[in-house]
Design a protein around this motif. Structure first.
Motif, short mmCIF file in Angstrom:
data_model
loop_
_atom_site.label_atom_id
_atom_site.label_comp_id
_atom_site.label_asym_id
_atom_site.label_seq_id
_atom_site.Cartn_x
_atom_site.Cartn_y
_atom_site.Cartn_z
N TYR A 1 0.84 -1.20 0.00
CA TYR A 1 0.00 0.00 0.00
C TYR A 1 0.87 1.26 0.00
N LEU A 2 1.92 1.26 0.82
CA LEU A 2 2.84 2.40 0.85
C LEU A 2 3.51 2.60 -0.51
N TYR A 3 3.91 1.51 -1.14
CA TYR A 3 4.55 1.61 -2.46
C TYR A 3 3.59 2.20 -3.49
N ALA A 4 2.33 1.81 -3.45
CA ALA A 4 1.34 2.36 -4.39
C ALA A 4 1.19 3.86 -4.18
N LEU A 5 1.16 4.30 -2.91
CA LEU A 5 1.05 5.72 -2.62
C LEU A 5 2.28 6.48 -3.09
N VAL A 6 3.46 5.94 -2.81
CA VAL A 6 4.70 6.62 -3.18
C VAL A 6 4.83 6.70 -4.71
N ALA A 7 4.47 5.63 -5.41
CA ALA A 7 4.53 5.67 -6.86
C ALA A 7 3.60 6.73 -7.43
N ALA A 8 2.41 6.86 -6.82
CA ALA A 8 1.47 7.90 -7.27
C ALA A 8 2.06 9.29 -7.02
N LEU A 9 2.70 9.48 -5.87
CA LEU A 9 3.34 10.76 -5.59
C LEU A 9 4.48 11.03 -6.56
N LEU A 10 5.28 10.00 -6.85
CA LEU A 10 6.39 10.17 -7.79
C LEU A 10 5.90 10.62 -9.16
N ALA A 11 4.73 10.13 -9.57
CA ALA A 11 4.19 10.51 -10.88
C ALA A 11 3.89 12.00 -10.94
N LEU A 12 3.70 12.64 -9.79
CA LEU A 12 3.40 14.06 -9.74
C LEU A 12 4.64 14.92 -9.53
N LEU A 13 5.76 14.31 -9.15
CA LEU A 13 6.97 15.06 -8.82
C LEU A 13 7.90 15.15 -10.03
N PRO A 14 8.64 16.24 -10.17
CA PRO A 14 9.53 16.41 -11.32
C PRO A 14 10.88 15.72 -11.12
N ALA A 15 10.85 14.44 -10.79
CA ALA A 15 12.09 13.72 -10.47
C ALA A 15 12.93 13.43 -11.71
N HIS A 16 12.39 13.67 -12.90
CA HIS A 16 13.13 13.40 -14.16
C HIS A 16 13.81 14.63 -14.70
N ARG A 17 13.86 15.71 -13.92
CA ARG A 17 14.40 16.96 -14.44
C ARG A 17 15.91 17.06 -14.27
N ALA A 18 16.56 16.00 -13.80
CA ALA A 18 18.02 15.99 -13.69
C ALA A 18 18.51 14.56 -13.77
N ALA A 19 19.67 14.35 -14.39
CA ALA A 19 20.32 13.03 -14.46
C ALA A 19 19.34 11.96 -14.90
N SER A 20 18.62 12.21 -16.00
CA SER A 20 17.61 11.27 -16.46
C SER A 20 17.69 11.08 -17.97
N ALA A 21 17.11 9.97 -18.43
CA ALA A 21 17.03 9.72 -19.87
C ALA A 21 16.16 10.77 -20.56
N ASP A 22 15.15 11.27 -19.87
CA ASP A 22 14.28 12.29 -20.45
C ASP A 22 15.04 13.58 -20.72
N VAL A 23 15.94 13.97 -19.81
CA VAL A 23 16.76 15.17 -20.03
C VAL A 23 17.72 14.94 -21.19
N ARG A 24 18.37 13.77 -21.21
CA ARG A 24 19.34 13.50 -22.28
C ARG A 24 18.66 13.46 -23.65
N ALA A 25 17.42 12.99 -23.71
CA ALA A 25 16.71 12.92 -24.98
C ALA A 25 16.05 14.24 -25.35
N GLY A 26 16.13 15.22 -24.47
CA GLY A 26 15.54 16.52 -24.76
C GLY A 26 14.03 16.57 -24.57
N ARG A 27 13.48 15.57 -23.87
CA ARG A 27 12.02 15.56 -23.67
C ARG A 27 11.60 16.56 -22.59
N VAL A 28 12.51 16.86 -21.63
CA VAL A 28 12.24 17.87 -20.61
C VAL A 28 13.49 18.72 -20.44
N ALA A 29 13.29 19.95 -19.99
CA ALA A 29 14.43 20.83 -19.71
C ALA A 29 15.04 20.45 -18.37
#
Length: 454
Positions: A115-143
């Motif tokens: 249950y905690l993991y489901a909650l944390v995953a839902a929170l992660l989906a709302l957080l900008p955790a991909h805005r640094a050191a991520s494949a999305d940054v390297r691919a230019g999908r996010v600044a």
């Protein structure tokens, strides 16, 4: 005051902590279900003839084995993708959806940390955790960004703090304070090499009962104080790693350490020793918090209000939902009403048996052992849950009807021992379960709990 509070929530903080958490949480949440396949836990979804459902979710179809394995695979792949920051928003949403689906598809598979993991995953989906050191940054999908709003960290600290708080409050019951649950659990560890004799001693049960209560009650306040924070985290490491040795518990002790470490300053990953610290320093530029990258456009008034409303609603639900057990008479450890989603972590032990009697119109009475229809895990949890007993009685009647038989009554002979107290019936053996309906209201047909057993 409200202005200062809002400013504190939206002030920029170093993004390093969020990248660190994304990496660890993604790997651990994905690894949990890889382990589920390896250890055979997945069979608890693929083998049963009957599936138990939460109230209101009975309409969910039973997935075929291939569908269950697909969900497990989705969770594992999504966890790795979240850690890498690859198509991050989508993958974090799928990770949360996968955990939620597995919780809803089989009620007996509920575990607090799922249950905690489901909650944390839902929170992660709302957080900008991909805005640094991520494949999305390297691919230019996010600044890229070097800072995030402070509320992104505070909501996670609130969540883990709440788990510790409710775990401590739940331990304030006579059986825990008398060391009854741990006496039973630790006696089963007597065969452990080297430490088995010590674990099985009465002193160990008493020490661990009160140490666990003190830890849950004090760890968050001590983590909030800068001077005591390292010592509190050291105690957390000792507590959770000892749980690994004694109880196993899969990825949960490691995840608990991961999220508990977020109480350190947001830039702490840069100051970690060795390769880890170098990796963060090289890949995430230290932010100028007065002028973080990218230059922030202040959130509009409606955006602030939307975030504040969302945070307020989340906090309200997470505070009130665990307290609903107070609305039910008797002990939730006996009735199980309000027990789930309340952070009652490893608080009681139950054992017992349940046998059903199906009466047909011609007076014939069939004896049915739950293991005929259920997995071992389902049958074990059935024995001590009135709601599951009621569900099974109705599922049993439906199975008889499919075979052209019309049962007029279903009775249950149940005996349950709570925390080592003498066994007693959970429901009356003379009670016909078929006319009874599931609901949120208290079940008056549950037999009284053992005298002195909480």
């Amino acid at each position: 005051m409200a202005t200062r509070f809002t400013h504190a929530l939206f002030r920029p903080v170093d993004i390093a902590w969020l990248v660190y958490f994304r990496l660890g949480a993604g790997i651990l949440l994905g690894l949990e279900h890889v382990g589920g396949i390896v250890r055979g836990r997945v069979l608890n979804y693929t083998q049963p003839q009957f599936h138990f459902r939460y109230l209101g979710w009975e309409w969910l179809p039973a997935l075929p084995p291939a569908g269950i394995y697909a969900v497990y695979t989705l969770v594992a792949v999504a966890g790795v993708a979240v850690a890498a920051g690859c198509h991050y928003r989508l993958m974090a949403a799928l990770l949360s959806l996968g955990y939620t689906a597995l919780l809803l598809l089989e009620e007996t598979e509920y575990i607090n940390h799922f249950y905690l993991y489901a909650l944390v995953a839902a929170l992660l989906a709302l957080l900008p955790a991909h805005r640094a050191a991520s494949a999305d940054v390297r691919a230019g999908r996010v600044a890229p960004a070097t800072a995030v709003p402070a509320w992104t960290r505070l909501i996670l600290l609130f969540q883990i703090g709440l788990v510790y708080l409710f775990a401590a409050l739940a331990k304030l019951n006579p059986d825990w304070l008398a060391a009854r649950p741990l006496t039973i659990w630790l006696a089963a560890k007597a065969h452990y090499p080297l430490v088995g004799h010590a674990l099985a001693s009465p002193a160990a049960a008493w020490f661990m009962s009160y140490a666990g209560l003190a830890f849950d009650a004090l760890v968050v306040p001590l983590l909030l104080i800068r001077r005591t924070r390292p010592w509190a985290f050291g105690a957390a490491a000792l507590f959770h790693l000892s749980n690994v040795v004694v109880f196993g518990l899969g990825t949960f002790p490691w995840f608990s350490l991961l999220i508990t470490s977020l109480f350190f300053a947001p830039d702490f990953p840069r100051r970690l020793p060795g390769f880890v610290g170098r990796w963060f320093r090289q890949r995430i530029p230290a932010p100028d918090l007065a002028n973080p990258l990218p230059p922030p456009s202040p959130p509009t008034l409606w955006q602030r209000r939307l975030v504040l409303a969302g945070l307020g609603l989340y906090v309200l639900v997470q505070v009130l939902l665990p307290l609903r057990y107070l609305l039910y008479p008797g002990s939730t450890h006996w009735t199980e009403q309000g027990h789930r989603f309340s952070w009652h972590l490893m608080l009681r032990t139950k054992s017992g048996s349940a046998v059903f009697r199906v009466r047909l119109p011609n007076g014939r009475e069939d004896t049915v052992w739950p293991s005929t229809y259920l997995t071992r895990n389902q049958a074990n949890k059935l024995t001590y849950s009135p709601d599951l007993l009621l569900q099974f009685a109705h599922l049993l009647a439906q199975d008889y009807q499919r075979r052209g038989l019309q049962p007029v009554a279903v009775y249950c002979d149940s005996w349950v021992s709570l925390n080592g107290h003498p066994s007693r019936p959970l429901v009356s053996p003379r009670l016909n379960l078929l006319p009874l309906k599931r609901g949120l209201a208290p079940y008056p047909w549950i037999e009284p709990e053992p005298l002195g057993g909480l």
